[in-house]
Design an enzyme around this catalytic site. Structure first.
Site, PDB file in Angstrom:
ATOM      1  N   ASN A  72      -2.864  -6.467  10.097  1.00 15.20           N
ATOM      2  CA  ASN A  72      -4.136  -6.649   9.401  1.00 15.20           C
ATOM      3  C   ASN A  72      -5.304  -6.193  10.272  1.00 15.20           C
ATOM      4  O   ASN A  72      -6.332  -5.729   9.764  1.00 15.20           O
ATOM      5  CB  ASN A  72      -4.317  -8.117   9.020  1.00 15.20           C
ATOM      6  CG  ASN A  72      -3.259  -8.584   8.030  1.00 15.20           C
ATOM      7  OD1 ASN A  72      -2.611  -7.773   7.366  1.00 15.20           O
ATOM      8  ND2 ASN A  72      -3.074  -9.887   7.928  1.00 15.20           N
ATOM      9  N   ASN A 170      -2.106  -0.248   6.840  1.00 10.65           N
ATOM     10  CA  ASN A 170      -1.243  -1.434   6.891  1.00 10.65           C
ATOM     11  C   ASN A 170      -1.380  -2.231   5.605  1.00 10.65           C
ATOM     12  O   ASN A 170      -2.505  -2.531   5.173  1.00 10.65           O
ATOM     13  CB  ASN A 170      -1.654  -2.333   8.071  1.00 10.65           C
ATOM     14  CG  ASN A 170      -0.831  -3.603   8.123  1.00 10.65           C
ATOM     15  OD1 ASN A 170       0.363  -3.549   8.414  1.00 10.65           O
ATOM     16  ND2 ASN A 170      -1.443  -4.750   7.833  1.00 10.65           N
ATOM     17  N   GLU A 171      -0.265  -2.560   5.007  1.00  8.58           N
ATOM     18  CA  GLU A 171      -0.198  -3.481   3.857  1.00  8.58           C
ATOM     19  C   GLU A 171      -1.344  -3.261   2.870  1.00  8.58           C
ATOM     20  O   GLU A 171      -2.049  -4.206   2.471  1.00  8.58           O
ATOM     21  CB  GLU A 171      -0.178  -4.950   4.339  1.00  8.58           C
ATOM     22  CG  GLU A 171       1.095  -5.285   5.087  1.00  8.58           C
ATOM     23  CD  GLU A 171       1.296  -6.758   5.396  1.00  8.58           C
ATOM     24  OE1 GLU A 171       0.363  -7.554   5.243  1.00  8.58           O
ATOM     25  OE2 GLU A 171       2.410  -7.115   5.802  1.00  8.58           O
ATOM     26  N   TYR A 242       8.933 -11.606   5.788  1.00 12.47           N
ATOM     27  CA  TYR A 242       9.038 -12.780   6.663  1.00 12.47           C
ATOM     28  C   TYR A 242       9.768 -13.868   5.891  1.00 12.47           C
ATOM     29  O   TYR A 242       9.491 -14.070   4.708  1.00 12.47           O
ATOM     30  CB  TYR A 242       7.641 -13.269   7.067  1.00 12.47           C
ATOM     31  CG  TYR A 242       6.879 -12.279   7.923  1.00 12.47           C
ATOM     32  CD1 TYR A 242       7.118 -12.193   9.287  1.00 12.47           C
ATOM     33  CD2 TYR A 242       5.938 -11.420   7.366  1.00 12.47           C
ATOM     34  CE1 TYR A 242       6.429 -11.285  10.086  1.00 12.47           C
ATOM     35  CE2 TYR A 242       5.239 -10.502   8.149  1.00 12.47           C
ATOM     36  CZ  TYR A 242       5.493 -10.445   9.512  1.00 12.47           C
ATOM     37  OH  TYR A 242       4.817  -9.546  10.288  1.00 12.47           O
ATOM     38  N   GLU A 290       7.763  -4.575   9.805  1.00  7.42           N
ATOM     39  CA  GLU A 290       7.450  -5.975  10.106  1.00  7.42           C
ATOM     40  C   GLU A 290       8.554  -6.823   9.494  1.00  7.42           C
ATOM     41  O   GLU A 290       8.726  -6.811   8.261  1.00  7.42           O
ATOM     42  CB  GLU A 290       6.093  -6.405   9.526  1.00  7.42           C
ATOM     43  CG  GLU A 290       4.907  -5.888  10.306  1.00  7.42           C
ATOM     44  CD  GLU A 290       3.585  -6.463   9.821  1.00  7.42           C
ATOM     45  OE1 GLU A 290       3.543  -7.644   9.434  1.00  7.42           O
ATOM     46  OE2 GLU A 290       2.595  -5.702   9.810  1.00  7.42           O
ATOM     47  N   GLN A 346       6.336 -10.504  15.947  1.00 12.22           N
ATOM     48  CA  GLN A 346       5.771  -9.525  16.872  1.00 12.22           C
ATOM     49  C   GLN A 346       6.482  -9.664  18.221  1.00 12.22           C
ATOM     50  O   GLN A 346       7.485 -10.350  18.288  1.00 12.22           O
ATOM     51  CB  GLN A 346       4.274  -9.725  16.979  1.00 12.22           C
ATOM     52  CG  GLN A 346       3.597  -9.585  15.599  1.00 12.22           C
ATOM     53  CD  GLN A 346       2.074  -9.500  15.646  1.00 12.22           C
ATOM     54  OE1 GLN A 346       1.455  -9.501  16.684  1.00 12.22           O
ATOM     55  NE2 GLN A 346       1.465  -9.410  14.460  1.00 12.22           N
TER      56      GLN A 346
END
Ligand code: AHR
Length: 497
Positions: A72, A170-171, A242, A290, A346
């Site tokens: 982010n 990103n995203e 996740y 991720e 991470q």
């Protein structure tokens, strides 16, 4: 005793495991950078403030590629703030932090070289666009003789950084992302950025943002739309996921590896749908850049004072989490034909395998171990594994096999490593593997990660509570490997001549 089996045959290979499957992620988030990898004044810090104790653990972990600087964070990032002698202190809205920019591209490139990893850079397509991405590329990779490449040299790096792998934002599908936009707009921007970047360097590998997770309402449609626009301009599409244990339901959580496989297969199907529609020969590959276990705390969403490097997302992992992570590594290897890059998110302190204390020690979390073993032995041809296994009914994902497994054959010496998770909480599993087609192999070692307490974790005070331990008893007889997998365990069985 549960019983499961499968057959290995070198003729049935999925493909070779790309070393980039063992990647990680460093974001300017919490204490990943500051007091994580970078801490001037720490007893182990080198002349650039890089923590040597952390570098040693990163090498031991076997990380091959590291994505940077976000996450982010990247969607509001001005890369110029973090290079040269005058660093600008800024508000960093995505994680509500103060960013000092003491650490920037030059420090990251130096750290990456010292860690022996390949950098994977993300450009800001949230608040910025084509020009800034091209500027960053020129600064990073152009040999010299232009304003930005000469500026890099002036900043102390005469040699270009030679970064090949770039993420286009990103995203961008997520409403939480700074500069979030609809698929049509992002697809157009990503394609335009990719084309301009390739005008500067045609050899770049580019990753377009896929879905932020499998449950996104736009999943599938998002990939189809952006790839229809940008198919010819990119190489990989990203996936993020996740997982966490919820409602005291370990069975569902332990099936996360199977859920991850389902997600991967959905993205592959979408890429190939666009390929068929556009009548292209090229296949888009996947960058699972991720993935991990993440226990999100609502507190992290609430207003906090603006601080530099606050303690955010500092999850302590249990044995159960490590076994779930083992399953995720198995999922990636089982799809090595299409997943070419993967980054555990991470690396340090922030949902991470490595923890540190400012001015203090660094230690390995439980999840460090399956990653390190997979990165070490998961090199070579991934063999097709079709387990015959009892199943468990899970609340979240339906039926899931109790055995989750893969096997990798080293091309040089023919050694084979079986990675296996016993998801059963109530008892051990007798595993039988037919290895007749592999020739006369014997068991070199069987290591397991298991514990009587499934909540056991590693802490600063007890950093080695959970670690792999050798297990006796596995043997090959009459062409069949027999091994006992403890309840709730991650196992690495090495077979060699
Ligand atoms: O890894 C933590 C965050 O998770 C990243 O910044 C973002 O990309 C994802 O939502």
């Amino acid at each position: 005793m549960h019983r499961a089996s499968f057959t290995l045959d070198p003729s049935f290979s999925i493909g070779s495991a790309d070393p980039r499957l063992f990647g990680s992620f460093v974001e300017h988030l919490g204490r990943c950078v500051y007091t994580g990898i970078h801490e001037p004044g720490h007893p182990t810090a080198d002349e650039h403030g890089l923590r040597r104790d952390v570098l040693d653990l990163v090498r031991e972990l076997g990380v091959t590629v590291v994505r940077y600087p976000g996450g982010n964070f990247v969607s509001g990032h001005r890369w110029e703030d973090g290079v040269g002698p005058d660093r600008r202190v800024r508000l960093e809205p995505s994680w509500r932090s103060i960013e000092t920019n003491e650490f920037g591209l030059g420090e990251f490139a130096l750290w990456a070289a010292r860690a022996g990893i390949e950098p994977m850079m993300a450009v800001n397509l949230g608040t910025r666009g084509v020009q800034e991405a091209c500027d960053l590329l020129e600064y990073a990779n152009h040999p010299g003789g232009t304003y930005l490449s000469d500026l890099r040299a002036e900043h102390g790096a005469a040699e270009p950084y030679g970064i090949r792998l770039w993420c286009l934002g990103n995203e961008m599908d997520g409403s939480w992302q700074i500069g979030h936009r609809p698929a049509a707009d992002y697809g157009t921007l990503a394609a335009a950025t990719a084309r301009a970047m390739r005008m500067i360097d045609p050899s770049l590998e580019l990753v377009i943002c896929g879905s932020s997770h499998h449950d996104m309402p736009t999943f599938g449609a998002w990939e189809a739309e952006i790839l229809t626009t940008a198919y010819d301009d990119v190489d990989h599409v990203s996936l993020h996921a996740y997982y966490r244990e919820e409602d005291d339901d370990p069975a569902s959580f332990l099936a996360s590896g199977s859920a991850m496989e389902d997600f991967i297969e959905g993205v592959v199907a979408t890429c190939d749908h666009v390929r068929a529609k556009l009548k292209r020969r090229k296949r888009i590959t996947l960058s699972f850049d991720e993935w991990n276990v993440w226990y999100m705390k609502p507190l992290e969403e609430e207003a906090r004072p603006w601080e530099k490097a606050p303690r955010l997302l500092e999850n302590t992992y249990s044995l159960t989490d490590a076994v779930a992570v083992g399953g995720m590594l198995i999922a990636l290897l089982r799809h090595a034909d299409r997943v070419k890059i993967a980054c555990q998110a991470q690396l340090v302190n922030v949902i991470a395998p490595i923890m540190t204390e400012p001015g203090g020690p660094a230690w390995r979390q439980t999840i460090f171990h399956p990653f390190a073993q997979a990165a070490r032995y998961g090199r070579g041809e991934v063999l097709r594994v079709e387990p015959v296994s009892p199943v468990v009914e899970t609340a979240k994902y339906g039926e899931a096999p109790l055995l989750h497994a893969t096997a990798v054959r080293d091309g040089d010496d023919g050694a084979v490593t079986v990675f296996a998770v016993n998801r059963a909480l109530d008892g051990p599993m007798e595993l039988t593997v037919d290895v007749r087609a592999l020739g006369g192999l014997r068991v070199l070692s069987h290591e397991t990660l298991a514990d009587d307490d499934r909540h056991a974790s590693n802490t600063r005070e007890d950093p080695d509570r959970v670690r792999p331990r050798p297990l006796e008893g596995a043997a090959v007889e009459d062409g069949r490997l027999r091994a006992t997998l403890p309840p709730l365990s991650w196992n690495v069985i090495r077979l060699g001549a």
